[in-house]
Design an enzyme around this catalytic site. Structure first.
Site, short mmCIF file in Angstrom:
data_model
loop_
_atom_site.label_atom_id
_atom_site.label_comp_id
_atom_site.label_asym_id
_atom_site.label_seq_id
_atom_site.Cartn_x
_atom_site.Cartn_y
_atom_site.Cartn_z
N HIS A 170 -17.33 -22.06 -62.37
CA HIS A 170 -17.39 -21.29 -61.13
C HIS A 170 -16.90 -22.12 -59.94
O HIS A 170 -16.03 -21.69 -59.18
CB HIS A 170 -18.85 -20.84 -60.92
CG HIS A 170 -19.12 -20.17 -59.62
ND1 HIS A 170 -18.76 -18.86 -59.35
CD2 HIS A 170 -19.76 -20.61 -58.51
CE1 HIS A 170 -19.16 -18.54 -58.13
NE2 HIS A 170 -19.75 -19.58 -57.60
N HIS A 203 -15.23 -17.31 -51.80
CA HIS A 203 -15.85 -16.69 -52.96
C HIS A 203 -15.15 -15.40 -53.37
O HIS A 203 -15.15 -15.04 -54.55
CB HIS A 203 -17.35 -16.46 -52.72
CG HIS A 203 -18.19 -17.62 -53.14
ND1 HIS A 203 -18.32 -18.75 -52.37
CD2 HIS A 203 -18.92 -17.84 -54.28
CE1 HIS A 203 -19.10 -19.62 -53.00
NE2 HIS A 203 -19.47 -19.10 -54.16
#
Length: 387
Positions: free
Chosen positions: A276, A259
């Site tokens: 994302h 991430h």
């Protein structure tokens, strides 16, 4: 004064509801939470599910007030929504849509001191269950995480909405969720803290690992079912893995390099417009390289994510090994103090990260060629990133 003892903790939404047609019961589950709901969605999502949401609230004798979402969860959009809450006297705010709408609504609900609810229109991220928001700049670059003292009071996931949406959204959710176990196991090994504010519990780590197994077993048949807009047991399992298991797993199991690399990639304009989970998948492949994971594990991951339809080369996120300045910017953004890459059980420098990012291009191409899988297609940015 002695330092406080380390704690282990797990956090979760007040209630999670999932099923085909669950949207028709939104009013029923909202009624115990508030009497003046404020529904927030963009025009596209409202056009798809607005009537069903309206009918459900009216059946529960709740008023229907809808506010248009501005598109990107910026600090300014959050502040604007707080003003709408105050003006309407809302006591519960409901996000209908994707991760961007949910991030903005959670942040606004917290600042206004009211309850908040998420109703995902797609299963593309693990944002619905979490007690945090990702805030972006107006041009789509990562700005900050905002952490809240509680999770949503309700997460309501209608699997028919997921099946009606393009399968690419569900595939992006797989990209986000596959990272959950890779990051949780790294966090456990490093004895690092999670987004929940403590060391991971056995439960948080186990949910992350369970998510991984469910995805590998169900993703491909579920994606095929969704391409025909069908809800099957595989779809139900994959949606739960993408949303609930990954949501609890990332937050209470821990984030690490994948991430952080996603956040770094938002600094490169070439990646804007990608989902994302697509960028997270580049982070996952790169994390495996940084860990020196067994070659077969990396090979299996590349083959599987290619079949899912996820990028695993720089080419597919608009970059190349020759983009030295851009990759340096990505690596520096991913390794700033406080980023989750520092939850890895070893230190990672920007130079090491640039090398790992460059290395995935040739290796992924080789693996895909040997497995007779499609070659990467160059991505060209076409819109602002909306998480």
């Amino acid at each position: 004064m002695a330092a406080s003892s380390a704690i282990r903790t797990i956090i979760s939404p007040g209630r999670y509801v999932q099923g085909k047609g669950a949207l028709s019961r939104l009013g029923e589950f909202l009624a115990p939470l508030g009497k003046t709901p404020l529904l927030v969605s963009d025009d596209v999502v409202w056009g798809i599910l607005g009537q069903r949401a309206t009918d459900s609230l009216r059946a529960a004798q709740l008023p229907v007030t809808r506010e248009r979402f501005g598109g990107i969860p910026t600090a300014a959009e959050v502040t604007r929504l707080v003003g709408v809450i105050e003006r309407t006297g809302a006591d519960v705010i409901v996000a209908l849509g994707g991760g961007s709408a949910m991030d903005a609504v959670k942040a606004a609900g917290f600042l206004a001191g009211i309850r908040w609810v998420t109703v995902p229109s797609v299963a593309s991220t693990d944002a619905p269950t979490s007690a945090l928001s990702v805030i972006y700049t107006a041009d789509g670059a990562f700005e900050e995480y905002r952490f809240f003292p509680k999770n949503p009071d309700l997460v309501l996931m209608d699997t028919q909405l997921v099946a009606d949406a393009p399968a690419a959204f569900l595939a992006a959710g797989v990209g986000d969720a596959l990272a959950t176990w890779l990051e949780a196991r790294a966090t456990r090994q490093a004895h690092a803290n999670t987004m929940a504010g403590g060391l991971p519990t056995l439960a948080g780590t186990a949910l992350a690992e369970l998510s991984w197994g469910v995805i590998w077993d169900n993703a491909l048949p579920a994606l095929d079912a969704v391409r025909d807009h069908q809800v099957t047991p595989a779809v139900e399992k994959l949606v739960e893995a993408n949303t609930l298991l990954s949501g609890l797993g990332f937050e209470s199991g821990g984030l690490a390099a994948a991430h952080a690399i996603h956040n770094g990639l938002t600094a490169a304009h070439q990646t804007h417009g990608l989902a994302h989970g697509q960028k997270v998948n580049i982070g996952s492949v790169t994390q495996l390289v940084l860990e020196g994971a067994p070659t077969q594990e990396i090979r299996d991951f590349i083959e599987f994510t290619t079949r899912v339809g996820l990028p695993n080369t720089l080419t597919e996120v608009g970059l190349s090994v020759d983009d030295e300045d851009d990759l340096r910017r990505v690596a520096e953004a991913a390794t700033v103090p406080g980023e989750t890459i520092h939850n890895m059980p070893f230190d990672i420098t920007p130079d090491e990260l640039v090398s790992a990012l460059k290395s995935i291009e040739r290796f992924s191409r080789t693996v895909r060629s040997e497995a007779h899988l499609p070659a990467p297609v160059q991505y060209v940015a076409h819109q602002v990133d909306t998480h």
